[in-house]
Design a protein around this motif. Structure first.
Motif, PDB file in Angstrom:
ATOM      1  N   ASP A   1      -2.654   3.773  -3.981  1.00 58.85           N
ATOM      2  CA  ASP A   1      -1.249   3.351  -4.015  1.00 58.85           C
ATOM      3  C   ASP A   1      -1.101   1.836  -3.923  1.00 58.85           C
ATOM      4  OD1 ASP A   1      -0.336   5.898  -4.326  1.00 58.85           O
ATOM      5  OD2 ASP A   1       0.122   6.224  -2.200  1.00 58.85           O
TER       6      ASP A   1
ATOM      7  N   GLU B   1      14.182  -5.231 -15.579  1.00 61.59           N
ATOM      8  CA  GLU B   1      12.892  -4.590 -15.867  1.00 61.59           C
ATOM      9  C   GLU B   1      12.630  -4.725 -17.362  1.00 61.59           C
ATOM     10  OE1 GLU B   1      11.991  -0.791 -14.037  1.00 61.59           O
ATOM     11  OE2 GLU B   1      13.611  -1.040 -12.595  1.00 61.59           O
TER      12      GLU B   1
ATOM     13  N   GLY C   1       5.542   2.970 -13.650  1.00 66.31           N
ATOM     14  CA  GLY C   1       5.010   3.450 -12.380  1.00 66.31           C
ATOM     15  C   GLY C   1       4.437   2.364 -11.489  1.00 66.31           C
ATOM     16  N   ALA C   2       4.564   1.117 -11.924  1.00 62.59           N
ATOM     17  CA  ALA C   2       3.985   0.014 -11.144  1.00 62.59           C
ATOM     18  C   ALA C   2       4.782  -0.272  -9.869  1.00 62.59           C
ATOM     19  CB  ALA C   2       3.887  -1.238 -12.012  1.00 62.59           C
ATOM     20  N   GLY C   3       6.060   0.080  -9.887  1.00 58.28           N
ATOM     21  CA  GLY C   3       6.863  -0.126  -8.671  1.00 58.28           C
ATOM     22  C   GLY C   3       8.109  -0.989  -8.862  1.00 58.28           C
TER      23      GLY C   3
ATOM     24  N   SER D   1      16.119   4.879 -12.044  1.00 56.35           N
ATOM     25  CA  SER D   1      15.789   4.233 -13.317  1.00 56.35           C
ATOM     26  C   SER D   1      16.929   4.464 -14.298  1.00 56.35           C
ATOM     27  CB  SER D   1      14.508   4.822 -13.899  1.00 56.35           C
ATOM     28  OG  SER D   1      13.464   4.636 -12.995  1.00 56.35           O
TER      29      SER D   1
ATOM     30  N   ASP E   1       3.514  -2.193 -15.829  1.00 57.83           N
ATOM     31  CA  ASP E   1       3.516  -0.883 -16.489  1.00 57.83           C
ATOM     32  C   ASP E   1       4.452   0.111 -15.821  1.00 57.83           C
ATOM     33  OD1 ASP E   1       1.647  -1.877 -18.186  1.00 57.83           O
ATOM     34  OD2 ASP E   1      -0.078  -1.021 -17.106  1.00 57.83           O
TER      35      ASP E   1
ATOM     36  N   THR F   1      11.249   0.773  -7.577  1.00 55.24           N
ATOM     37  CA  THR F   1      11.102   0.886  -6.121  1.00 55.24           C
ATOM     38  C   THR F   1      11.487  -0.442  -5.453  1.00 55.24           C
ATOM     39  OG1 THR F   1       9.336   2.498  -6.420  1.00 55.24           O
ATOM     40  CG2 THR F   1       9.421   1.379  -4.293  1.00 55.24           C
TER      41      THR F   1
ATOM     42  N   TYR G   1       0.815  -1.222   0.000  1.00 61.45           N
ATOM     43  CA  TYR G   1       0.000   0.000   0.000  1.00 61.45           C
ATOM     44  C   TYR G   1       0.848   1.270   0.000  1.00 61.45           C
ATOM     45  CZ  TYR G   1      -3.834  -3.171   0.646  1.00 61.45           C
ATOM     46  OH  TYR G   1      -4.739  -4.178   0.449  1.00 61.45           O
ATOM     47  N   THR G   2       2.157   1.094   0.137  1.00 59.96           N
ATOM     48  CA  THR G   2       3.077   2.243   0.079  1.00 59.96           C
ATOM     49  C   THR G   2       4.352   1.795  -0.637  1.00 59.96           C
ATOM     50  OG1 THR G   2       4.256   1.702   2.118  1.00 59.96           O
ATOM     51  CG2 THR G   2       2.306   3.107   2.355  1.00 59.96           C
ATOM     52  N   ALA G   3       5.107   2.798  -1.117  1.00 58.69           N
ATOM     53  CA  ALA G   3       6.386   2.502  -1.768  1.00 58.69           C
ATOM     54  C   ALA G   3       7.335   1.822  -0.768  1.00 58.69           C
ATOM     55  CB  ALA G   3       7.006   3.788  -2.292  1.00 58.69           C
TER      56      ALA G   3
ATOM     57  N   ARG H   1      -0.598  -1.906  -4.762  1.00 61.07           N
ATOM     58  CA  ARG H   1       0.053  -2.684  -5.811  1.00 61.07           C
ATOM     59  C   ARG H   1      -0.148  -4.163  -5.530  1.00 61.07           C
ATOM     60  NH1 ARG H   1       0.449   2.010  -6.912  1.00 61.07           N
ATOM     61  NH2 ARG H   1       2.242   3.092  -7.852  1.00 61.07           N
TER      62      ARG H   1
HETATM   63  N1  LIG Z   1       2.645   0.447  -3.117  1.00 63.72           N
HETATM   64  C1  LIG Z   1       3.598   1.044  -3.880  1.00 63.72           C
HETATM   65  N2  LIG Z   1       4.623   0.315  -4.361  1.00 63.72           N
HETATM   66  C2  LIG Z   1       5.553   0.879  -5.157  1.00 63.72           C
HETATM   67  N3  LIG Z   1       5.556   2.164  -5.527  1.00 63.72           N
HETATM   68  C3  LIG Z   1       4.558   2.944  -5.085  1.00 63.72           C
HETATM   69  C4  LIG Z   1       3.534   2.419  -4.245  1.00 63.72           C
HETATM   70  N4  LIG Z   1       2.668   3.406  -3.961  1.00 63.72           N
HETATM   71  C5  LIG Z   1       3.123   4.510  -4.590  1.00 63.72           C
HETATM   72  N5  LIG Z   1       4.260   4.247  -5.274  1.00 63.72           N
HETATM   73  C6  LIG Z   1       4.986   5.214  -6.126  1.00 63.72           C
HETATM   74  O1  LIG Z   1       4.859   4.784  -7.479  1.00 63.72           O
HETATM   75  C7  LIG Z   1       6.055   5.064  -8.201  1.00 63.72           C
HETATM   76  C8  LIG Z   1       6.654   3.789  -8.762  1.00 63.72           C
HETATM   77  O2  LIG Z   1       7.713   4.143  -9.597  1.00 63.72           O
HETATM   78  P1  LIG Z   1       8.821   3.111 -10.072  1.00 63.72           P
HETATM   79  O3  LIG Z   1       9.213   2.224  -8.946  1.00 63.72           O
HETATM   80  O4  LIG Z   1       9.891   3.909 -10.732  1.00 63.72           O
HETATM   81  O5  LIG Z   1       7.994   2.260 -11.151  1.00 63.72           O
HETATM   82  P2  LIG Z   1       8.499   1.439 -12.420  1.00 63.72           P
HETATM   83  O6  LIG Z   1       9.963   1.145 -12.247  1.00 63.72           O
HETATM   84  O7  LIG Z   1       7.643   0.216 -12.408  1.00 63.72           O
HETATM   85  O8  LIG Z   1       8.210   2.312 -13.604  1.00 63.72           O
HETATM   86  C9  LIG Z   1       6.990   5.753  -7.227  1.00 63.72           C
HETATM   87  O9  LIG Z   1       6.850   7.142  -7.375  1.00 63.72           O
HETATM   88  C10 LIG Z   1       6.476   5.292  -5.864  1.00 63.72           C
HETATM   89  O10 LIG Z   1       6.761   6.209  -4.840  1.00 63.72           O
END
Ligand SMILES: Nc1ncnc2c1ncn2[C@@H]1O[C@H](COP(=O)(O)OP(=O)(O)O)[C@@H](O)[C@H]1O
Ligand SMILES: [Mg+2]
Length: 151
Positions: free
Chosen positions: A129, A105, A38-40, A60, A36, A43, A9-11, A131
């Motif tokens: 948020d 990735e 922004g999927a995480g 990235s 996709d 992170t 539920y959070t990064a 995932r």
């Molecule tokens: N549950 C979560 N898990 C991962 N990232 C999250 C989550 N909630 C919000 N975020 C935000 O979503 C973004 C994910 O970006 P990123 O990790 O670069 O994605 P990707 O590499 O898949 O394109 C970050 O800005 C992160 O802070």
């Protein structure tokens, strides 16, 4: 194939999961991260880096396909996004058979170079948020890793 499913539920939660994973890995292991923008995925990779003791910030790799980080083991962060049209072999063997951990990735663009034994993660964005992170082990060792990760 024994899949496991995780919800974050959070990064920070996603990073923590990556960190936990790092402690279960061995040299030569290959992890793929699908999902996709922004999927995480990145992170999660940051968490893996933390778990391996990487001190540098992981971001990235927009202009480079591979970035190497030095922790207790080398971490090869591979972003195949820019290989979409070429599916070029840039010497992946060196990473996949090196003595570090490879995190890929956009693995669909280099599918034919990936080892059969590996750990695939699929990231899905849900409402807010949230995932959904699916762990798909390929091979016995990674089934064990998935199970441990879910404990
Ligand atoms: N549950 C979560 N898990 C991962 N990232 C999250 C989550 N909630 C919000 N975020 C935000 O979503 C973004 C994910 O970006 P990123 O990790 O670069 O994605 P990707 O590499 O898949 O394109 C970050 O800005 C992160 O802070
Ligand atoms: Mg990314």
């Amino acid at each position: 194939m024994k899949q496991k499913q995780f919800e974050t539920y959070t990064a920070e939660d996603t990073q923590r999961l990556g960190q936990k994973l790092a402690l279960l890995l061995r040299p030569n292991d290959v992890i793929t991260l699908s999902g996709d923008l922004g999927a995480g995925k990145t992170t999660f990779t940051k968490g893996i880096g933390t778990g391996l003791g990487v001190m540098r910030m992981i971001n990235s790799p927009t202009f480079t396909i591979v970035k190497t980080y030095h922790g207790e083991l080398p971490l090869y962060h591979i972003d195949a996004y820019r290989l979409e049209d070429s599916e070029e072999d840039i010497g992946f063997d060196e990473y996949f058979n090196g003595d570090g951990i490879s995190v890929v990735e956009w693995p669909q663009f280099i599918e034919s170079f990936l080892p059969d034994e590996r750990l695939d993660f699929i990231f899905e964005r849900k409402a807010g948020d949230k995932r959904l992170i699916l762990c798909e082990p390929k091979g016995e060792f990674f089934e064990y890793v998935c199970e441990e990760l879910a404990r």
